[in-house]
Enzyme design. Structure first.
Site, mmCIF file in Angstrom:
data_model
loop_
_atom_site.group_PDB
_atom_site.id
_atom_site.type_symbol
_atom_site.label_atom_id
_atom_site.label_comp_id
_atom_site.label_asym_id
_atom_site.label_seq_id
_atom_site.Cartn_x
_atom_site.Cartn_y
_atom_site.Cartn_z
ATOM 1 N N ASP A 218 -113.404 -58.899 -46.178
ATOM 2 C CA ASP A 218 -113.641 -57.784 -45.280
ATOM 3 C C ASP A 218 -112.377 -57.647 -44.430
ATOM 4 O O ASP A 218 -111.575 -58.595 -44.319
ATOM 5 C CB ASP A 218 -114.881 -58.002 -44.421
HETATM 6 C C1 BGC Z 1 -116.292 -53.178 -42.674
HETATM 7 C C2 BGC Z 1 -116.332 -52.945 -44.167
HETATM 8 C C3 BGC Z 1 -115.339 -51.873 -44.527
HETATM 9 C C4 BGC Z 1 -113.959 -52.269 -44.030
HETATM 10 C C5 BGC Z 1 -112.887 -51.248 -44.330
HETATM 11 C C6 BGC Z 1 -114.888 -53.406 -42.149
HETATM 12 O O1 BGC Z 1 -114.882 -53.412 -40.774
HETATM 13 O O2 BGC Z 1 -117.111 -54.271 -42.346
HETATM 14 O O3 BGC Z 1 -117.622 -52.581 -44.582
HETATM 15 O O4 BGC Z 1 -115.360 -51.646 -45.907
HETATM 16 O O5 BGC Z 1 -114.005 -52.440 -42.633
HETATM 17 O O6 BGC Z 1 -113.061 -50.126 -43.534
#
Ligand code: BGC
Length: 720
Positions: A218
């Protein structure tokens, strides 16, 4: 490949891009999941800029209410097409985390409180996107069920709950749909960050489930790149800190990191780049067609929770009072990384007007500038009042949890006042996370749950209100009477960054049902404008698969769609189980007056529980009650199936109890002979013998020495 290049492959080039490598172009990753959030400005390092317009389909919470994997797959294929046309290689979704607690801020992005439903729909989503030559990234792996302190929080979960509830949806998606990538979550699982968790990323994901793709982090989840590579993490995103690459180089050089681990990671990143380079996604997209699909999906997600007085569907010429700002500014998605720049938006009030031949009077109701009296006058003289209620923007959002599940007080005031003057009142709801509906249910004659419906929201609501669409949505999450009834209530969001999953496997309806707690609307609930009648259930075994068949008749005057749900129970089980667990379901379209056979196939393996004594899935042998119905609490027919078990035969040791030893196929008979020698004459038969056996059943064998049993006799008993 030079060491530094290999290490560099494991971190992003920019917010949304990997590095290029071995002659392969860089890959672009983009959010998801209910539409494409492709940033127009590639130099936007924080990912905050507005994204290009894309179709905003219903978020997962609403899509789950369709219970329809074919529809989810169609929607995901359309998302894949839009992604491909924008040059996106991987869409960051689906989110298959379990809705453990009603307060989790990201519940709107997740499908269900049930792992089967989440996994089946998540798999369909991956198949859909990947059928268009674009990869998926199932997220957030794993046990990421709270937003509070999500980058430090530690999910403390017992093995059985972890396997049966929290990992199960991921396991299904990985084994059934082979996503190109898996995204690890921010949090720790039992003390170890997901990004550094070798047990999770290598032993379970790759070793047990056979995952062959790349694990990405993530965004910002990697604190220690060396530990992450060692654990099996391949790509750290967004990778803005090149010193992490240097750390990896230094660790290999010093011998702290096995070069084979880095080789494996780099190879998997290159395989991802090769996959992306080989894929041939389409170049054009028909946004008109996608808007129609968004409307269809939204209308299928709408769930009719209550319909008294025959208030719905509305007559076309009915005089309507439409009340509430949400009728003109609907909530249709949540906040955070998934927010799509919707290409269009259907406004509910416009769509109601377009379908009505009668007078439609609109008043904002709970808007500060709008006197409530206007709404009440309109409601009193109308045939039906339609009141739009919902959570304010910001309540369903990434990065924070809710502290309550109530609708805004001013909205409830309006509903109270309107229903006092107009008994034929319909409440229409917009929300991502579950909201408390006890009072709404009591006041309104009809309750229409619009969850968050995406850009087709207006048409979908209007079509259901007027009966153009016969509602077929079913809840994917229980609506409790009170937040305090939630099984996780006392352990959410935890304290000092630790979340104890104290309710174990009793999540959602499993927990409400096990404690016989009254709920406002049960899991799986949803009404139709027609009625369905279930015939006897037939069950047979087809090899290792349990096949349940039920004839369902549409006994009303409208064509309809029923979601036939199969729950299983095992009475007298060796483990503690919920009274009903979803094991399968079928969505059946049945014309008015027609009968269709709902066929539900369940692999024997689905009946297994996780036995932490042997760290494996085990099917307990014996009779299982199969309950077929229209919700977890509306069981229409039951039947029984007998399954052969594979309960493990545990080794008998000095700490095994007498009961355990008696159950052992070899030791049991020897022990029984010995006990009979020790028992006074006549005691072994009859009630005295039974009582005596019950009393000594929990004594460990080794302690029998204290009761005069000789060491030799004991050794003889324990001999293999
Ligand atoms: C989120 C993800 C997301 C990623 C990219 C993170 O903060 O938890 O679900 O895909 O950011 O935006």
């Amino acid at each position: 490949m030079p060491l530094a290049v290999k290490a560099g492959l494991g971190s992003g080039q920019s917010f949304w891009r990997t590095k290029a490598g071995a002659g392969l172009p860089a890959a672009t990753l983009t959010d998801g999941p209910h539409g494409v959030r492709a940033q127009a400005d590639p130099a936007d390092h924080a990912g905050f800029a507005e994204s290009v317009p894309a179709t905003c389909f219903p978020p997962a919470a609403a899509m789950a209410q369709t219970w329809d994997s074919a529809l989810v797959e169609r929607v995901a294929a359309a998302i894949g097409d839009e992604a491909g046309a924008l040059g996106v290689d991987v869409v960051l979704g689906p989110g298959v985390n379990i809705k453990r607690d009603p307060r989790c801020g990201r519940n709107f992005e997740y499908f269900s409180e049930d792992p089967l439903l989440s996994g089946v729909l998540g798999s369909a989503w991956v198949r859909g996107v990947q059928s268009r030559g674009v990869g998926a990234s199932v997220k957030h792996f794993a046990a990421n069920n709270t937003e509070t302190d999500r980058m430090r929080s530690d999910s403390r979960v017992e093995p059985r709950a972890l396997r049966e509830i929290y990992l199960r949806s991921f396991e299904r998606v990985v084994t059934e749909a082979q996503p190109w990538t898996v995204m690890c979550s921010y949090n720790k699982i039992n003390g170890v960050y997901a990004s550094e968790n070798r047990w999770l990323l290598s032993d379970v994901l790759r070793g047990e489930w056979g995952f062959a793709g790349a694990v990405i982090s993530d965004w910002g989840a990697v604190g220690d790149r060396v530990a992450a590579v060692r654990a099996g993490l391949d790509l750290s995103m967004p990778g803005g800190d090149p010193t992490q690459d240097d750390d990896v180089v230094a660790a290999v050089e010093s011998g702290a990191l096995d070069p084979a681990d880095l080789d494996d990671s780099a190879r998997r990143v290159l395989e991802l780049l090769a996959r992306a380079a080989d894929a041939q996604p389409g170049a054009t997209v028909d946004l008109d067609a996608h808007h129609i699909l968004a409307r269809v999906a939204a209308s299928r997600a709408v769930t009719l929770l209550k319909n008294d007085l025959g208030v719905l569907p509305l007559r076309r010429d009915a005089r309507l009072a439409v009340i509430g700002t949400l009728a003109v500014c609907p909530r249709y998605q949540g906040g955070g990384s998934s927010r799509v720049n919707a290409a269009r938006l259907d406004i509910p009030l416009d769509e109601i007007r377009a379908r009505s031949t009668g007078e439609v009077v609109f008043t904002p109701g709970y808007d500060d500038d709008s006197p409530l009296d206007d709404a009440l006058v309109a409601a009193a003289v109308a045939d039906v009042a339609v009141v739009f209620l919902g959570l304010p923007d910001g309540e369903d959002a990434e990065g924070a949890d809710r502290t309550h599940i109530d609708l805004p007080a001013d909205q409830l005031d309006v509903l109270r006042a309107v229903t006092a003057v107009q008994p034929r009142t319909v409440a229409v709801l917009f929300h991502g996370g579950v909201v408390r509906l006890e009072e709404v249910d009591r006041l309104a004659a009809a309750v229409v749950d619009g969850a968050l419906l995406g850009q087709g929201v207006g048409a979908a609501i209007a079509d259901v209100l007027f009966g153009v669409v016969n509602p077929s949505g079913r809840l994917a999450e229980t609506v409790p009477l009170r937040l305090a009834d939630a099984p996780s209530f006392l352990n959410f969001p935890g304290e000092h960054c630790r979340v104890l999953y104290g309710e174990g496997v009793f999540v959602g309806y499993r927990g409400y049902d096990a404690r016989a707690v009254e709920v406002t609307y049960p899991f799986g609930h949803g009404l139709s404008y027609t009625t369905f009648c279930y015939d006897e259930a037939q069950v047979h075994l087809d090899g290792d698969t349990v096949v349940v068949e039920v004839m369902v008749t549409n006994t009303g005057a409208r064509d309809g769609r029923e979601v036939v749900q199969l729950y299983a129970a095992k009475h007298g089980s060796v483990i503690s189980r919920a009274p009903r667990e979803l094991r399968g379901f079928a969505v059946v379209d049945i014309p008015a007056g027609g009968t269709r056979c709902a066929v539900i196939r369940v692999a024997r393996r689905e009946f297994a529980y996780w036995d932490d004594r042997v760290d494996d899935w085990v099917v307990e042998g014996g009779a299982y009650t199969l309950s077929v119905g229209a919700s977890s609490r509306d069981i229409r027919v039951t039947t029984v199936v007998r399954l052969d078990g594979d309960l493990p035969v545990l080794e008998v040791t000095a700490m095994s109890t007498i009961a355990e030893a008696l159950a052992h196929p070899d030791v049991g008979p020897r022990l029984m002979t010995m006990l009979q020698q020790y028992a006074p004459a006549g005691v072994e038969d009859g009630p005295a013998g039974t009582d005596a056996l019950r009393m000594i059943a929990s004594i460990p064998l080794g302690r029998l020495r204290l009761f005069g049993v000789s060491p030799d006799l004991l050794a003889d008993l324990l001999r293999p």
